[in-house]
Design an enzyme around this catalytic site. Structure first.
Site, PDB file in Angstrom:
ATOM      1  N   HIS A   1       0.830  -1.184  -0.068  1.00  0.00           N
ATOM      2  CA  HIS A   1       0.089   0.016   0.090  1.00  0.00           C
ATOM      3  C   HIS A   1       0.792   1.378   0.081  1.00  0.00           C
ATOM      4  CE1 HIS A   1      -0.100  -0.615   4.524  1.00  0.00           C
ATOM      5  NE2 HIS A   1       1.024   0.095   4.350  1.00  0.00           N
TER       6      HIS A   1
ATOM      7  N   HIS B   1      -0.710   5.421   9.324  1.00  0.00           N
ATOM      8  CA  HIS B   1       0.479   6.047   9.020  1.00  0.00           C
ATOM      9  C   HIS B   1       0.273   7.471   9.572  1.00  0.00           C
ATOM     10  CE1 HIS B   1       0.243   3.100   5.887  1.00  0.00           C
ATOM     11  NE2 HIS B   1       1.696   3.393   5.540  1.00  0.00           N
TER      12      HIS B   1
ATOM     13  N   GLU C   1       7.254  -3.635   7.639  1.00  0.00           N
ATOM     14  CA  GLU C   1       5.650  -3.846   7.362  1.00  0.00           C
ATOM     15  C   GLU C   1       5.185  -5.293   7.003  1.00  0.00           C
ATOM     16  OE1 GLU C   1       4.542   0.613   5.922  1.00  0.00           O
ATOM     17  OE2 GLU C   1       4.446  -0.980   4.574  1.00  0.00           O
TER      18      GLU C   1
END
Lengths: 129, 283
Positions: B12, B59, B240
């Site tokens: 992403h 984020h 991540e």
């Protein structure tokens, strides 16, 4: 006894751990405030005055004014928070990343198109020397 | 009963969302990336889930440094796309599944994973970019979505082992839900990338290829990878990838890899994508 931080051996990288988060708390929360348009407008109108509303260190404020992202990282800034500053400036993530490497955005973009920076030579500080 | 049929891994990147929203998908820079998701959209049209359990990270959008939950499950009726500083993405509101989310929270917490319950939350590109890549331009998302946010911003993030085992607990919860639902689990983020400092731009194709192989063939070995290896080999933001292990832990031990795509670069990042299906799912 201090905690083991094996990642301090990784070159050219600040790992945003609990100690850095403590150091950078107000810097990062200032960045969060830029998520709101009225705050962005006030910041743009007088950056220094806006920064003075936050209990940040003078070094942190000067780093923000200079848009010195590596300095901000070393003073506890986290890249996802600092992104609010370059978004306010209308700059992309790739622009900011290039600025931190010392490359022009064009040269950096070209490096990425060619497959990015190889980890070879960048795994440990010793390997980097 | 609810049944978990497929797991999807998908990077992403905010620039992917911006390229999508600004209709730049046919430009030479972006075309190969979006073309790589065309087979996925076709597969998705034939394998539409009722609910997606979507593992992603926030984020610095919904969670500032005021609160940093390691694992947060979205139990709300709906979740608005967040304004991340340049206006919210023009994508549909995400509809939740509060009943299944509450069931999973109840089950997983009793299995010793201490989730944070979130009843009000905006969702950022970490969640909406994978939805765009898998579903395309739609007036409404075609399924319900349970957002599951993992802290990968402030170190230390949860270990790969813990994420993998959490996936198993989530699976147990899905299997015990008494509505007839087709559920998918998505793991997002990754692959190798570093967004900060003079080492920015790091990409490790060998690490990524081995990770993609491991997702199918040997997830147990992936679950043993320590934090330091992600940081060293896959860049500071490559960590991540632990989120993919939540998805993999939820899947059967034996799975079939239906589709794989890998592309460098998307801005600063290596894009990786897998469609995995449980063998007992109908072909």
């Amino acid at each position: 006894m201090s905690l083991d931080k094996p990642y301090s051996d990784i070159p050219d990288t600040v790992v945003f751990d609990a100690d850095m988060a403590r150091l950078g708390y107000h810097l990062n929360q200032f960045c969060m405030s830029l998520m709101k348009a009225p705050n962005r407008d006030r910041f743009r109108a007088d950056e220094r005055a806006y920064l003075d509303e936050w209990p940040m260190s003078e070094d942190q404020k000067l780093a923000v004014l200079a848009r010195d992202y590596n300095r901000m990282l070393s003073l506890g800034g986290n890249i996802y928070f600092l992104a609010k500053i370059f978004a306010t400036d209308g700059k992309s993530f790739q622009y900011a990343a290039a600025s931190m490497t010392g490359m022009s955005q064009e040269a950096y973009a070209e490096m990425m198109i060619k497959g990015g920076r190889s980890p070879d030579g960048y795994r440990t500080k010793k390997e980097r020397e | 009963m609810a049944r978990l049929t497929a797991g999807i891994a998908c990077s992403h990147v905010p620039a992917v969302g911006a390229a999508w929203d600004n209709k730049k998908t046919a430009e030479p820079y972006w075309q190969p990336l979006f073309a790589g998701f065309e087979p996925s959209k076709r597969w998705m049209a034939e394998n539409r889930p009722d609910v997606v359990f979507l593992v992603y990270n926030d984020h610095a959008t919904a969670f500032s440094l005021d609160m940093i939950p390691t694992f947060a499950i979205g139990c709300a009726e709906s979740f608005n796309p967040a304004d991340e500083g340049w206006g919210a993405r023009p994508v549909p509101v995400v509809q939740g599944h509060p009943e299944l989310a509450a069931h999973i929270a109840q089950s997983v917490i009793q299995d010793d994973f201490d989730l944070t319950i979130v009843n009000k939350m905006d969702v950022d590109h970490g969640l909406t970019v994978p939805l765009s890549l898998m579903f395309g331009d739609v007036a409404e998302w075609p399924c319900k979505v349970i957002p599951f946010a993992v802290n990968v911003v402030q170190y230390p993030v949860p270990s790969g082992r813990r994420c993998y085992n959490l996936g198993k607990a989530i699976r147990k919860a899905i299997d015990s839900f008494d509505q007839d639902l087709n559920v998918q689990v998505w793991g997002t983020g990754g692959m190798s990338h570093q967004l900060q400092g003079p080492r920015a731009g790091l990409i490790n194709k060998e690490f990524d290829a081995a990770f993609l192989d491991g997702m199918t063939k040997d997830p147990e070995a992936l679950a043993r990878i320590p934090h330091i290896d992600y940081l060293r080999e896959a860049g500071s933001e490559g960590i991540e990838l632990v989120m993919w292990l939540i998805m993999r832990g939820a899947m059967d031990a034996e799975i079939r890899e239906t589709y794989r795509f890998y592309h460098v670069p998307a801005s600063n990042t290596a894009i990786g994508h897998l469609i995995l299906e449980n063998n007992r799912s109908p072909k």
